[in-house]
Design a protein around this motif. Sequence first.
Motif, PDB file in Angstrom:
ATOM      1  N   PHE A  65       0.832  -1.211   0.000  1.00 58.64           N
ATOM      2  CA  PHE A  65       0.000   0.000   0.000  1.00 58.64           C
ATOM      3  C   PHE A  65       0.862   1.255   0.000  1.00 58.64           C
ATOM      4  N   VAL A  66       1.857   1.299   0.875  1.00 59.47           N
ATOM      5  CA  VAL A  66       2.718   2.480   0.990  1.00 59.47           C
ATOM      6  C   VAL A  66       3.427   2.773  -0.325  1.00 59.47           C
TER       7      VAL A  66
ATOM      8  N   TRP B 190      -1.870   6.565  20.700  1.00 57.62           N
ATOM      9  CA  TRP B 190      -2.013   6.848  19.271  1.00 57.62           C
ATOM     10  C   TRP B 190      -1.797   8.324  18.956  1.00 57.62           C
ATOM     11  N   LEU B 191      -2.032   9.204  19.963  1.00 55.98           N
ATOM     12  CA  LEU B 191      -1.857  10.637  19.745  1.00 55.98           C
ATOM     13  C   LEU B 191      -0.391  10.995  19.471  1.00 55.98           C
ATOM     14  N   ILE B 192       0.507  10.158  19.943  1.00 61.23           N
ATOM     15  CA  ILE B 192       1.934  10.380  19.692  1.00 61.23           C
ATOM     16  C   ILE B 192       2.413   9.508  18.541  1.00 61.23           C
ATOM     17  N   TYR B 193       1.979   8.243  18.550  1.00 61.88           N
ATOM     18  CA  TYR B 193       2.532   7.297  17.586  1.00 61.88           C
ATOM     19  C   TYR B 193       2.120   7.599  16.140  1.00 61.88           C
ATOM     20  N   ILE B 194       0.857   7.842  15.899  1.00 63.99           N
ATOM     21  CA  ILE B 194       0.402   8.068  14.518  1.00 63.99           C
ATOM     22  C   ILE B 194       1.022   9.322  13.912  1.00 63.99           C
TER      23      ILE B 194
ATOM     24  N   VAL C 205      -2.773   6.074   7.441  1.00 64.28           N
ATOM     25  CA  VAL C 205      -3.263   4.703   7.286  1.00 64.28           C
ATOM     26  C   VAL C 205      -2.278   3.706   7.893  1.00 64.28           C
ATOM     27  N   LEU C 206      -0.986   3.883   7.598  1.00 63.64           N
ATOM     28  CA  LEU C 206       0.029   2.973   8.131  1.00 63.64           C
ATOM     29  C   LEU C 206       0.089   3.056   9.650  1.00 63.64           C
TER      30      LEU C 206
ATOM     31  N   LEU D 176      -0.617  -0.011  12.247  1.00 58.42           N
ATOM     32  CA  LEU D 176       0.405  -0.491  13.174  1.00 58.42           C
ATOM     33  C   LEU D 176      -0.031  -0.344  14.629  1.00 58.42           C
ATOM     34  N   TYR D 177      -0.875   0.637  14.904  1.00 58.88           N
ATOM     35  CA  TYR D 177      -1.285   0.868  16.294  1.00 58.88           C
ATOM     36  C   TYR D 177      -2.503   0.027  16.692  1.00 58.88           C
TER      37      TYR D 177
END
Length: 378
Positions: free
Chosen positions: A106-107, A185-189, A146-147, A151-152
């Motif tokens: 996808f990426v 998710w607020l940090i990771y994404i 999306v990625l 992943l999260y």
Amino acid sequence: MLYALLDWLNQHYAPPGFGAFDFITTRTALAAVTSLIISLIIGKKIIHWLQKLQLKEVIRDDIGLDSHLSKANTPTMGGVIIILATLIPALLWMNMNSIYTWMIIFVMFVLGIVGFIDDYIKVVKKDKSGLHGWFKVGGQVFVGLVLGAALYFWPAFDDFNTLSTVPFLKDVNIDYAFMGEEYGWLIYIPLVIFIITAVSNSANLTDGLDGLLSGTSAIAGVILGIFAYVSGRVDFSNFLDIIYLPGSGELTIFAASLVGACLGFLWYNSHPASVFMGDTGSLAIGGAMGALALMIHKELLLPIICGIFMVETLSVIIQTSYFKYTKRKYGEGRRVFLMTPIHHHYEKKGWAESKIVVRFWIIAILLGILSLLTLKLR
């Protein structure tokens, strides 16, 4: 797809030797050979097709590099070769039931489309500015979003979704969910979005000399493939004291496909180049590199693995920032480098293009070795 067929035949009829296709090492070797053959065979046909359509590189005549004016008739958008030579073997030899397979495909595919649109506007529509910057960034942000979400939130990643190995430190992993799992998710994404955007853009900046990006990408692909393989094996990951990532070994096959594609493209892209990859290839390659590092939780190693990309980008940032600062302070902008990205600085100093490229390859190899040494030097 081909792997699924061979696996079905092995389970139902058990032909002699078909069990070898269960091994990632076998499929990795086959993917590398397949991608190399595809890039060499279809590469020549695509170059002829690009020449027939008059899709030639747009060379700016105001950059002060007269040696580049001779490249004006070289066909561009050759990144299509790399994308096809990477994705076809990946689809043939990777396990299509793996989330890793679909994420990395996808990426590369989506960022390849973004780059293709940019090249199309430049080459076909004759607009040198290409795709508007906000639209390009929007595509990169979409891919990162999306990625990052996959992943999260994908259940199989719950035990390690926000963890990452810290280079040179033993038994130390950084956890991006330090504010709590509900806010992780607020940090990771946003971090994933930043990395995808940064690496794809830095790869784009690196693509300025014949064979520079394709060669350095092949080197980085080998290193990322090794990390993916050891991370996907419980015995190696335990011995090396890194995060065990079940199923991540499939990414080794993709990395091998990317390496084979880059080497096959290098056959035509080495100086003097017969084709340029354009943004079609550079954005796809950069995005794939960033995604690979994120999926094997080695994104903190990207400044080393993709060190050439990072230096190219830093040279532009330093040059632009210093020019603006001195213009504001002295009324006249001053420069740190003769020209950026930094490979143009050495061109301005009189270095031959092939010398710059080979020396950057050597540096990339040394950085790759240093990256592998972080597995033990802790």
